[in-house]
Scaffold this motif. Sequence first.
Motif, PDB file in Angstrom:
ATOM      1  N   ARG A   4      63.703-102.443  26.440  1.00 57.93           N
ATOM      2  CA  ARG A   4      64.414-102.616  25.174  1.00 57.93           C
ATOM      3  C   ARG A   4      63.423-103.115  24.146  1.00 57.93           C
ATOM      4  O   ARG A   4      63.287-104.312  23.942  1.00 57.93           O
ATOM      5  CB  ARG A   4      65.515-103.646  25.354  1.00 57.93           C
ATOM      6  N   TRP A   6      63.187-101.939  20.840  1.00 58.21           N
ATOM      7  CA  TRP A   6      63.498-101.701  19.439  1.00 58.21           C
ATOM      8  C   TRP A   6      63.814-103.007  18.720  1.00 58.21           C
ATOM      9  O   TRP A   6      64.159-104.010  19.330  1.00 58.21           O
ATOM     10  CB  TRP A   6      64.653-100.714  19.327  1.00 58.21           C
ATOM     11  N   VAL A   8      65.990-105.520  16.837  1.00 53.33           N
ATOM     12  CA  VAL A   8      67.417-105.774  16.987  1.00 53.33           C
ATOM     13  C   VAL A   8      67.881-106.647  15.821  1.00 53.33           C
ATOM     14  O   VAL A   8      67.210-107.615  15.461  1.00 53.33           O
ATOM     15  CB  VAL A   8      67.682-106.489  18.330  1.00 53.33           C
ATOM     16  N   LYS A   9      69.013-106.264  15.251  1.00 58.37           N
ATOM     17  CA  LYS A   9      69.572-107.090  14.174  1.00 58.37           C
ATOM     18  C   LYS A   9      70.561-108.085  14.791  1.00 58.37           C
ATOM     19  O   LYS A   9      71.546-107.685  15.419  1.00 58.37           O
ATOM     20  CB  LYS A   9      70.278-106.195  13.151  1.00 58.37           C
ATOM     21  N   TRP A  33      62.514-109.290  15.907  1.00 61.05           N
ATOM     22  CA  TRP A  33      63.952-109.161  15.652  1.00 61.05           C
ATOM     23  C   TRP A  33      64.302-109.697  14.259  1.00 61.05           C
ATOM     24  O   TRP A  33      63.655-110.619  13.741  1.00 61.05           O
ATOM     25  CB  TRP A  33      64.759-109.933  16.709  1.00 61.05           C
ATOM     26  N   GLU A 168      78.476-107.739  10.837  1.00 60.70           N
ATOM     27  CA  GLU A 168      77.852-106.505  11.333  1.00 60.70           C
ATOM     28  C   GLU A 168      76.489-106.845  11.921  1.00 60.70           C
ATOM     29  O   GLU A 168      75.669-107.471  11.244  1.00 60.70           O
ATOM     30  CB  GLU A 168      77.622-105.530  10.163  1.00 60.70           C
ATOM     31  N   ALA A 169      76.246-106.443  13.145  1.00 59.43           N
ATOM     32  CA  ALA A 169      74.935-106.691  13.761  1.00 59.43           C
ATOM     33  C   ALA A 169      74.888-105.967  15.095  1.00 59.43           C
ATOM     34  O   ALA A 169      75.932-105.578  15.632  1.00 59.43           O
ATOM     35  CB  ALA A 169      74.725-108.182  13.983  1.00 59.43           C
ATOM     36  N   ASP A 170      73.662-105.787  15.632  1.00 59.66           N
ATOM     37  CA  ASP A 170      73.572-105.244  16.991  1.00 59.66           C
ATOM     38  C   ASP A 170      74.088-106.284  17.985  1.00 59.66           C
ATOM     39  O   ASP A 170      74.774-105.957  18.949  1.00 59.66           O
ATOM     40  CB  ASP A 170      72.108-104.911  17.329  1.00 59.66           C
ATOM     41  N   LEU A 171      73.698-107.528  17.747  1.00 58.62           N
ATOM     42  CA  LEU A 171      74.153-108.620  18.618  1.00 58.62           C
ATOM     43  C   LEU A 171      74.637-109.778  17.754  1.00 58.62           C
ATOM     44  O   LEU A 171      73.959-110.155  16.789  1.00 58.62           O
ATOM     45  CB  LEU A 171      72.997-109.141  19.470  1.00 58.62           C
ATOM     46  N   ASN A 295      79.485-106.863  21.850  1.00 59.32           N
ATOM     47  CA  ASN A 295      78.136-107.213  21.366  1.00 59.32           C
ATOM     48  C   ASN A 295      78.048-108.703  21.008  1.00 59.32           C
ATOM     49  O   ASN A 295      77.195-109.113  20.239  1.00 59.32           O
ATOM     50  CB  ASN A 295      77.738-106.346  20.159  1.00 59.32           C
TER      51      ASN A 295
END
Length: 416
Positions: A4, A6, A8-9, A33, A168-171, A295
């Motif tokens: 992993r 990438w 991450v937001k 990140w 709103e976020a990836d995590l 998430n």
Amino acid sequence: MCSRNWEVKVVIVGGGTAGWWTAGCLEHNFPDWDITLIESKDIPIVGVGESTVPQIGNFLSNIGIEDSHWLANSNALKKYGNRKINWRKSGDDNFDWTFWYNYNKKFEGWAQKFRKGEVDLDSLNDFYDPNDWSGYAYHVDAFEMGRMVKDHCKNVKHVYATLTEKPEADLVFDCSGFAARFVEDKTKQHYPHTIIDRAFVGPHEPRDDLPMVTQSIGRDYGWQFIVKLKNRVGVGYVYSSRHVSDEDAYKEFEEMIDEGGFVPMGLPSEANSYNDKHMFFKWEPHALTNPWSGNVVAIGTTAGFIDPLEANALFHIQHGIETFVKCWKRGYGKKTYNKAVRISWNNTVDLMKHHYALSDRDDTEFWRYWDCCREECRQSVWDNYEKRHNLETNLYPSSIWATMAAYFDEWKRAPF
Ligand SMILES: Cc1cc2nc3c(=O)[nH]c(=O)nc-3n(C[C@H](O)[C@H](O)[C@H](O)COP(=O)(O)OP(=O)(O)OC[C@H]3O[C@@H](n4cnc5c(N)ncnc54)[C@H](O)[C@@H]3O)c2cc1C
């Protein structure tokens, strides 16, 4: 497993210890990140004068904050153990517990001698090594613990807002405290015999005459803690609401304050005030079954809170975020994470239960409640020591299970 790599937001909701420790640990481990921390100016953080276990120092050091620095720049103090007072019927056998790990199985040798009457209980503390990293822990101010990591963070964006919708976020790391605002799977694990669920707490004038140990004093319906900091003493009464009303518990607490000669300092504006001297907390003892769901990862009191005995809450924050980092780096997902975190709560719940049930006090309904599992705990205490004293899997230094077993169990059952 997958890699992993990438960017991450991440959005962290909450600016208490859990929020900032999460921010500091993620920034350190994932410098690429995109991390934002959002906290409310209107919802206070929890800070009572916290007692900790030695691992806290490692956590901060691992993210680049050495204790020589933060001890000098905060109101925290080193503590050298825990003192149990009034946990036995006789009431006159206080015991100081130091911190140590059972390197080279030295405890087993001591145990054999203790059973033969060749050494006394106090000699257990000879294992204490002031030069070992685990020789001491800390009394800290949770407000400062968060702010110190905040000052250390370089790239975390910080926003004040009271969120009503999940960002709103990836995590999303939900560190919103007891409100557990954005947890997706709210299924809770309730454990039998977790009956401590209320507390009165307050800051009191600093005192030079108190020992540098956490004092836990058995009381009629729970226990009192005394946590000495440089600028104040945190004194609290943690009790079972099924055995005493809040009004009567507060009267008992006021007597403790008088008896101990503590002088209330008044409350900072952020506190959960009961009156102008003391805060009041109530909680439903539990841990989330799946602290990582969807998430959203829950850390801190969002993920659970059982009973502050033996200083476990800040450690659960450390464990929660470090376990997340390990899982992410190794490509493990929610299932592994949730299982690891559940094991840590099981350890805590068992430790709490044994503390109460192994006491022989029977002078109030609260202490008689533990008749339900005294025998079971006498049988299981040594198994728990064996299972849970190793460095990899255990929250608590070996000494905590070992001394609890030796002190409370009166060596009724041969351990080895
Ligand atoms: C009686 C008692 C004794 C304790 N003793 C100890 C001890 O001895 N040792 C120990 O390790 N721990 C102890 N603890 C626990 C410890 O104080 C907390 O676990 C610790 O402070 C972490 O809290 P937290 O960060 O999870 O939550 P909090 O401090 O409650 O922070 C929550 C944050 O979320 C924010 N927030 C909430 N909702 C929103 C929203 N909608 N939008 C934006 N922001 C939001 C708040 O503004 C705040 O910044 C004790 C706790 C209690 C109650």
